[in-house]
Write a protein that holds these residues in place. Sequence first.
Motif, PDB file in Angstrom:
ATOM      1  N   ALA A  59      -2.473 -16.154 -12.570  1.00  0.00           N
ATOM      2  CA  ALA A  59      -3.410 -16.815 -13.481  1.00  0.00           C
ATOM      3  C   ALA A  59      -4.524 -15.828 -13.801  1.00  0.00           C
ATOM      4  O   ALA A  59      -5.107 -15.236 -12.884  1.00  0.00           O
ATOM      5  CB  ALA A  59      -3.993 -18.071 -12.847  1.00  0.00           C
ATOM      6  N   VAL A  60      -4.777 -15.613 -15.083  1.00  0.00           N
ATOM      7  CA  VAL A  60      -5.887 -14.772 -15.525  1.00  0.00           C
ATOM      8  C   VAL A  60      -6.653 -15.575 -16.572  1.00  0.00           C
ATOM      9  O   VAL A  60      -6.129 -15.851 -17.656  1.00  0.00           O
ATOM     10  CB  VAL A  60      -5.407 -13.433 -16.123  1.00  0.00           C
ATOM     11  N   ALA A 217     -11.016 -31.459  -7.472  1.00  0.00           N
ATOM     12  CA  ALA A 217     -10.902 -30.238  -8.269  1.00  0.00           C
ATOM     13  C   ALA A 217      -9.793 -30.309  -9.310  1.00  0.00           C
ATOM     14  O   ALA A 217      -9.710 -29.441 -10.175  1.00  0.00           O
ATOM     15  CB  ALA A 217     -10.670 -29.039  -7.348  1.00  0.00           C
ATOM     16  N   GLY A 218      -8.947 -31.329  -9.238  1.00  0.00           N
ATOM     17  CA  GLY A 218      -7.817 -31.423 -10.163  1.00  0.00           C
ATOM     18  C   GLY A 218      -6.692 -30.495  -9.778  1.00  0.00           C
ATOM     19  O   GLY A 218      -6.291 -29.620 -10.550  1.00  0.00           O
ATOM     20  N   SER A 222      -1.083 -29.238  -5.027  1.00  0.00           N
ATOM     21  CA  SER A 222      -1.489 -28.667  -3.746  1.00  0.00           C
ATOM     22  C   SER A 222      -1.323 -29.671  -2.617  1.00  0.00           C
ATOM     23  O   SER A 222      -1.479 -30.875  -2.815  1.00  0.00           O
ATOM     24  CB  SER A 222      -2.940 -28.180  -3.827  1.00  0.00           C
ATOM     25  N   ARG A 223      -1.046 -29.155  -1.425  1.00  0.00           N
ATOM     26  CA  ARG A 223      -0.767 -30.027  -0.292  1.00  0.00           C
ATOM     27  C   ARG A 223      -0.815 -29.212   0.993  1.00  0.00           C
ATOM     28  O   ARG A 223      -0.862 -27.974   0.962  1.00  0.00           O
ATOM     29  CB  ARG A 223       0.616 -30.646  -0.436  1.00  0.00           C
ATOM     30  N   TYR A 224      -0.792 -29.908   2.122  1.00  0.00           N
ATOM     31  CA  TYR A 224      -0.605 -29.239   3.404  1.00  0.00           C
ATOM     32  C   TYR A 224       0.860 -28.819   3.487  1.00  0.00           C
ATOM     33  O   TYR A 224       1.759 -29.605   3.189  1.00  0.00           O
ATOM     34  CB  TYR A 224      -0.951 -30.192   4.552  1.00  0.00           C
ATOM     35  N   GLY A 267      -2.032 -22.171 -10.971  1.00  0.00           N
ATOM     36  CA  GLY A 267      -2.841 -23.047 -11.813  1.00  0.00           C
ATOM     37  C   GLY A 267      -3.810 -23.879 -11.018  1.00  0.00           C
ATOM     38  O   GLY A 267      -4.977 -24.060 -11.418  1.00  0.00           O
ATOM     39  N   ASP A 268      -3.367 -24.411  -9.885  1.00  0.00           N
ATOM     40  CA  ASP A 268      -4.262 -25.208  -9.049  1.00  0.00           C
ATOM     41  C   ASP A 268      -5.392 -24.364  -8.478  1.00  0.00           C
ATOM     42  O   ASP A 268      -6.542 -24.825  -8.387  1.00  0.00           O
ATOM     43  CB  ASP A 268      -3.474 -25.850  -7.906  1.00  0.00           C
TER      44      ASP A 268
END
Length: 461
Positions: A59-60, A217-218, A222-224, A267-268
């Motif tokens: 991501a940039v 944060a949207g 994401s997850r453990y 992205g996240d």
Amino acid sequence: MRHPRFRSVAAVLLVGSLATPLETPLAAQQKSRAQMVSAIDSVVASYLKGGKAAGMSVAVIKGRDTLALKGYGFADLELNTPTPARAVYEIGSVTKQFTAAAILQLRDAGKLSLTDNISKYLPDYPTQGHTITVGQLLDHTSGMKDYTSLPKFGDIASRTLPRDSLIAMFKVLPFDFKPGELQLYTNSAYFLAGLIIEKASGESYAAYIKKHLFDKAGMPDSRYCSESAIIPRKAHGYDMGAKGLENKAPLSHVYPFSAGSICSTAGDLAAWNRALHGGKVLSAAAYRDITTPSRLNDGTTIRYAKGLVIQTFDGRRVIEHAGGINGFLSQSTYYPDGDVIIVVLINTGGPVSPTEVAKTLANVVLAPVKTVSATYTGDLAAFAGEYNGPGRGRPMKIKITAKGGQLYLAAEGMPKPIDLAYRPGDRWEHDGQLVTFVRAGGKVTKMKIDQAYGYSVLTKK
């Protein structure tokens, strides 16, 4: 765990580049957007060339312009599966800023204090007569041994045992230094920080970070992490073996925990950077704390804050953290002066360095920075010799030599000595690693070595 951020031996960090960065073909201010996008693709392709890594997601983002948010290479080599959009990676130590943010949220909620003795929350943990504060867990100044640097950790890494089994491994070991005297990277401290989050919040670590960080944060992907759960779009991890890429070594996610067990996407993590630096997840006071470098007991300012490193890359201010875990490497970087976010995730545990990829990408989208060189006119032989002191996992031993008007540094694990560039005031530098020599009675007697992820003092033999 095989990345410098998890591995012992300070020399690994001093080597600097694990892959050679590319020269920027045009100054950033001369490039059109199309040229920058094309250059980003070329940079990533160059690092994947020759099978040096299976795949990569990048991501940039410059201001509000997303120049790149895509996957490259392969998420699965055996099935020949290209890296998909929203590919999920294990992010290793990039997890630490989430742990630090959770602690600061709980501080703001009045459920703990950074100056609290950890015994308040972990009464059974043997502090061996030391007072260790919650804050010292977050900046690596606690002095406790890093469990990932212990040979015994390899014996249990792939086995799912109770958390107490891991804690028992490092809690009885002598401290590397008195809390606050030095800084040595330790996953043990962040493991304990996760336990404190659970004690203070009444929630599991996984539940807390989802509700209070990911959701705010949207960050829907994401997850453990889990070594057994089926995770959509999860990239397979690889390591570089003697004959090329091979499947990563197994690791139970009981152990990385709050030091390195988050799974996420490029992205996240870009969304996280935007939310963190945009005031959406932390109060102004908490944000100041997470981005303010800590001080040692003697007043020395280090470059590690709380789960984040505040330093410079190629002369530009950055707020960053790298990570590594079996089969995966990661880099999350924010350039505040240019409002640029760069995230690099790789599903291979080396030799390509995500930090070097990120630096090269920054040179594509940011204007070059002029560097000022200096020349040392004194006697270089005064610095030559062997220096010994505390290191991560083992004592640090560094040899300084002077040859041909140049100072060189060598340490165990380095393929060859590195040259040090002079900075006024008996200070020297290599790729962001800072060395300051200390004199007593006119003679050089010590070396202070600041690696951003660690700060130690070595005595000349």
